[in-house]
Design a protein around this motif. Structure first.
Motif, short mmCIF file in Angstrom:
data_model
loop_
_atom_site.label_atom_id
_atom_site.label_comp_id
_atom_site.label_asym_id
_atom_site.label_seq_id
_atom_site.Cartn_x
_atom_site.Cartn_y
_atom_site.Cartn_z
N MET A 17 -1.66 12.22 8.04
CA MET A 17 -1.06 10.94 8.39
C MET A 17 -0.70 10.92 9.87
N SER A 18 -0.95 9.80 10.50
CA SER A 18 -0.54 9.68 11.89
C SER A 18 0.93 9.30 11.93
N ASP A 19 1.51 9.37 13.13
CA ASP A 19 2.93 9.08 13.26
C ASP A 19 3.26 7.62 12.98
N ASP A 20 2.33 6.72 13.30
CA ASP A 20 2.64 5.30 13.16
C ASP A 20 2.00 4.66 11.94
N ARG A 21 1.20 5.41 11.17
CA ARG A 21 0.51 4.84 10.01
C ARG A 21 0.58 5.78 8.81
N GLU A 22 0.70 5.16 7.66
CA GLU A 22 0.59 5.87 6.40
C GLU A 22 -0.87 5.69 5.97
N VAL A 23 -1.55 6.75 5.61
CA VAL A 23 -2.95 6.67 5.22
C VAL A 23 -3.07 7.02 3.73
N LEU A 24 -3.61 6.08 2.97
CA LEU A 24 -3.83 6.29 1.55
C LEU A 24 -5.33 6.48 1.33
N THR A 25 -5.70 7.57 0.67
CA THR A 25 -7.10 7.81 0.33
C THR A 25 -7.35 7.33 -1.10
N TYR A 26 -8.62 7.20 -1.48
CA TYR A 26 -8.93 6.83 -2.85
C TYR A 26 -8.40 7.87 -3.83
N GLU A 27 -8.47 9.13 -3.47
CA GLU A 27 -7.95 10.19 -4.34
C GLU A 27 -6.44 10.04 -4.53
N PRO A 40 -7.51 2.42 1.55
CA PRO A 40 -8.93 2.77 1.65
C PRO A 40 -9.85 1.56 1.53
N TRP A 41 -9.43 0.53 0.83
CA TRP A 41 -10.27 -0.65 0.64
C TRP A 41 -10.25 -1.61 1.82
N SER A 42 -9.31 -1.43 2.75
CA SER A 42 -9.24 -2.35 3.89
C SER A 42 -9.21 -1.64 5.24
N ALA A 43 -9.39 -0.32 5.23
CA ALA A 43 -9.34 0.43 6.49
C ALA A 43 -10.56 0.17 7.37
N GLU A 44 -11.69 -0.11 6.74
CA GLU A 44 -12.92 -0.39 7.47
C GLU A 44 -13.11 -1.90 7.59
N PRO A 45 -13.74 -2.36 8.68
CA PRO A 45 -14.02 -3.79 8.78
C PRO A 45 -15.07 -4.20 7.75
#
Length: 164
Positions: free
Chosen positions: A1-11, A148-153
């Protein structure tokens, strides 16, 4: 995880949805239907439907976010609107990806009020500024969340959509 973002993976989402379902079971709540708030809540609604063995899944399209940390003044229900006859007397579990301001969840709960036997909310993330305190929460954060469903354009942008 970056300092300014929470990252959720499909897993991680798989783990989150099962743990949220377990919270619902442990609480003794037995939903008759799961009401997903589109679009982000569709993923959680489907996962909770399977985990809780609920086949009645409904969707409300609500537009609020228009971009990263950009939103309308108030959330707007988009057509087709849900027929309250389908909700009357039911135990409803409202599913969404995040309770950020809480305005979307507040709108959907108000829509259900007076028709349903009970309405409860389940979210993957709840932020501290949310007007709604959700019944079932996987994690709390004050950071921006990359789902994960909206991280990519989009593969293709539709004419008239932001960024097109």
């Amino acid at each position: 995880m970056s300092d300014d973002r929470e990252v959720l993976t499909y897993e991680m989402f798989g783990t989150a949805s099962r743990e949220l379902a377990q919270q619902v079971v442990d609480d003794g709540f037995e939903p008759d239907l799961v009401l997903s708030i589109a679009r982000g809540g569709l993923f959680l609604g489907g996962a909770l439907g399977y985990a809780l063995d609920v086949k009645n899944l409904f969707v409300m399209n609500v537009e609020f976010y228009t971009g990263v940390d950009e939103r309308l003044d108030l959330p707007v229900v988009l057509p087709p609107t849900l027929d309250v006859v389908d909700l009357t007397g039911a135990n409803v579990l409202v599913a969404d990806d995040v309770a950020d301001t809480g305005k979307t969840l507040e709108l959907v709960r108000s829509f259900c009020a007076g028709y349903v036997a009970d309405v409860r909310t389940a979210v993957v993330y709840e932020k501290p500024g949310s007007l709604v305190r959700c019944d079932y929460v996987w994690r709390r954060t004050d950071r921006w969340i990359d789902f994960p469903w909206s991280a990519e354009p989009p593969v293709r942008r539709r004419a008239g959509s932001p960024g097109a």
